[in-house]
Design a protein around this motif. Structure first.
Motif, PDB file in Angstrom:
ATOM      1  N   SER A   1      -3.696  50.668  18.707  1.00 41.15           N
ATOM      2  CA  SER A   1      -4.265  51.330  17.530  1.00 41.15           C
ATOM      3  C   SER A   1      -5.233  50.423  16.784  1.00 41.15           C
ATOM      4  O   SER A   1      -6.062  50.884  16.007  1.00 41.15           O
ATOM      5  N   GLU A   2      -5.137  49.113  17.015  1.00 42.35           N
ATOM      6  CA  GLU A   2      -5.970  48.135  16.317  1.00 42.35           C
ATOM      7  C   GLU A   2      -7.162  47.678  17.157  1.00 42.35           C
ATOM      8  O   GLU A   2      -8.225  47.386  16.623  1.00 42.35           O
TER       9      GLU A   2
ATOM     10  N   LEU B   1     -10.655  57.797  14.326  1.00 40.94           N
ATOM     11  CA  LEU B   1      -9.517  57.035  14.824  1.00 40.94           C
ATOM     12  C   LEU B   1      -8.172  57.555  14.330  1.00 40.94           C
ATOM     13  O   LEU B   1      -7.240  57.752  15.128  1.00 40.94           O
ATOM     14  N   ASP B   2      -8.025  57.775  13.039  1.00 45.47           N
ATOM     15  CA  ASP B   2      -6.728  58.229  12.508  1.00 45.47           C
ATOM     16  C   ASP B   2      -6.288  59.531  13.163  1.00 45.47           C
ATOM     17  O   ASP B   2      -5.116  59.681  13.547  1.00 45.47           O
ATOM     18  N   GLN B   3      -7.214  60.464  13.299  1.00 47.23           N
ATOM     19  CA  GLN B   3      -6.876  61.749  13.904  1.00 47.23           C
ATOM     20  C   GLN B   3      -6.574  61.592  15.383  1.00 47.23           C
ATOM     21  O   GLN B   3      -5.685  62.261  15.927  1.00 47.23           O
ATOM     22  N   LEU B   4      -7.282  60.687  16.059  1.00 42.94           N
ATOM     23  CA  LEU B   4      -7.023  60.428  17.475  1.00 42.94           C
ATOM     24  C   LEU B   4      -5.615  59.887  17.680  1.00 42.94           C
ATOM     25  O   LEU B   4      -4.916  60.264  18.626  1.00 42.94           O
ATOM     26  N   LEU B   5      -5.190  59.002  16.796  1.00 48.00           N
ATOM     27  CA  LEU B   5      -3.844  58.434  16.882  1.00 48.00           C
ATOM     28  C   LEU B   5      -2.792  59.519  16.696  1.00 48.00           C
ATOM     29  O   LEU B   5      -1.795  59.569  17.419  1.00 48.00           O
TER      30      LEU B   5
ATOM     31  N   LYS C   1      -0.816  52.866  11.281  1.00 48.53           N
ATOM     32  CA  LYS C   1      -1.936  53.727  10.911  1.00 48.53           C
ATOM     33  C   LYS C   1      -1.523  55.195  10.825  1.00 48.53           C
ATOM     34  O   LYS C   1      -1.944  55.910   9.910  1.00 48.53           O
ATOM     35  N   THR C   2      -0.693  55.650  11.769  1.00 46.56           N
ATOM     36  CA  THR C   2      -0.270  57.050  11.715  1.00 46.56           C
ATOM     37  C   THR C   2       0.673  57.298  10.548  1.00 46.56           C
ATOM     38  O   THR C   2       0.627  58.355   9.919  1.00 46.56           O
ATOM     39  N   LEU C   3       1.532  56.336  10.216  1.00 42.55           N
ATOM     40  CA  LEU C   3       2.413  56.486   9.065  1.00 42.55           C
ATOM     41  C   LEU C   3       1.602  56.569   7.776  1.00 42.55           C
ATOM     42  O   LEU C   3       1.879  57.402   6.905  1.00 42.55           O
ATOM     43  N   ILE C   4       0.586  55.712   7.663  1.00 46.29           N
ATOM     44  CA  ILE C   4      -0.293  55.740   6.493  1.00 46.29           C
ATOM     45  C   ILE C   4      -1.035  57.071   6.423  1.00 46.29           C
ATOM     46  O   ILE C   4      -1.201  57.659   5.350  1.00 46.29           O
ATOM     47  N   PHE C   5      -1.467  57.562   7.584  1.00 44.69           N
ATOM     48  CA  PHE C   5      -2.179  58.838   7.652  1.00 44.69           C
ATOM     49  C   PHE C   5      -1.312  59.974   7.106  1.00 44.69           C
ATOM     50  O   PHE C   5      -1.755  60.780   6.282  1.00 44.69           O
ATOM     51  N   PHE C   6      -0.054  60.042   7.560  1.00 45.01           N
ATOM     52  CA  PHE C   6       0.831  61.119   7.120  1.00 45.01           C
ATOM     53  C   PHE C   6       1.193  60.980   5.636  1.00 45.01           C
ATOM     54  O   PHE C   6       1.327  61.985   4.929  1.00 45.01           O
TER      55      PHE C   6
END
Length: 242
Positions: free
Chosen positions: A114-115, A187-191, A200-205
């Motif tokens: 993810s990074e 990127l966030d949506q791809l993850l 990143k996905t936890l932050i996104f949600f």
């Protein structure tokens, strides 16, 4: 681009219509190797790689750019003779940066992918992966291989990491110097789409949840529902009294 079937190596050379001595050099090796040559204008790196995928006839595909070289002549035979696992469709190792000498970059997990990306010069893809996920997405100018690798990681494939230096990679090439803004924006949506569980996905949600809680639509819904909730409470109070 190198493509393997067992240890039968087919050289698929994709040339972007160059006007230097490239074609003459390639022609010198005709008959010495199993090779295909396509020379025509393309729409960037990944368009050329996609053309190579379509032309490749065997099981395994490896991409090597014009300014990269294998670490040594025995890399391929070492992998497929001594480390090959038939249950895996994605085999990767390390590269050495040609300018800095840095060794890049060990084993990857969901957090790491993810990074940053795995250099495609260190990856051997089974051709079935391109049937499953499609070709490289041309809207990403320098990170389409990262997008593809996210699909591979998110699908829970058996990924085989080998602590082997596969290629010497020019880190000052186009992929190392140009920011792919489309990829950064997506990127966030791809993850999330590929179910990559990481910070990143936890932050996104969390961000999505915060935006929902503070959205105009939710506040309006609360206002519209309030009278009905109040009537229900009054009804419950009246029933208790009588």
């Amino acid at each position: 681009m190198y493509q393997m079937k067992l240890l039968n190596i087919q050289h698929v050379i994709i040339d972007g219509g160059s006007i230097d001595s490239t074609l003459k050099i390639v022609q010198q090796y005709q008959g010495k190797y199993d090779q295909l040559l396509l020379s025509e204008r393309d729409d960037g790196i990944y368009d050329a790689m996609n053309k190579g995928i379509k032309l490749a006839s065997g099981e395994w595909i490896y991409f090597l750019a014009s300014d990269d070289i294998f670490k040594n002549e025995s890399v391929i035979s070492n992998i497929f003779d001594n480390h090959f696992n038939v249950t895996n469709q994605f085999i990767y190792g390390n590269v050495i940066f040609s300018h800095s000498g840095i060794r890049y970059d060990g084993k990857f997990d969901s957090e790491k992918i993810s990074e940053k990306n795995i250099c495609h010069q260190s990856i051997f893809y089974h051709k079935d992966l391109f049937k499953k996920f499609g070709l490289f997405d041309l809207k990403y100018k320098t990170c389409a291989d990262h997008v593809f690798n996210l699909k591979c990681f998110g699908s829970h494939l058996n990924l085989q990491y080998l602590d082997i230096d596969i290629a010497i990679f020019n880190e000052l090439g186009i992929s190392g110097t140009i920011v792919d803004e489309q990829f950064v924006n997506d990127l966030d949506q791809l993850l999330v789409d590929n179910e990559i569980v990481c910070k990143k996905t936890l932050i996104f949600f969390k961000k999505q949840n915060y935006q929902f809680k503070n959205s105009y639509s939710l506040q309006l819904a609360k206002i519209l529902v309030f009278p009905f909730n109040l009537l229900n409470k009054m009804k419950a109070w009246i029933l208790q009294k009588f």
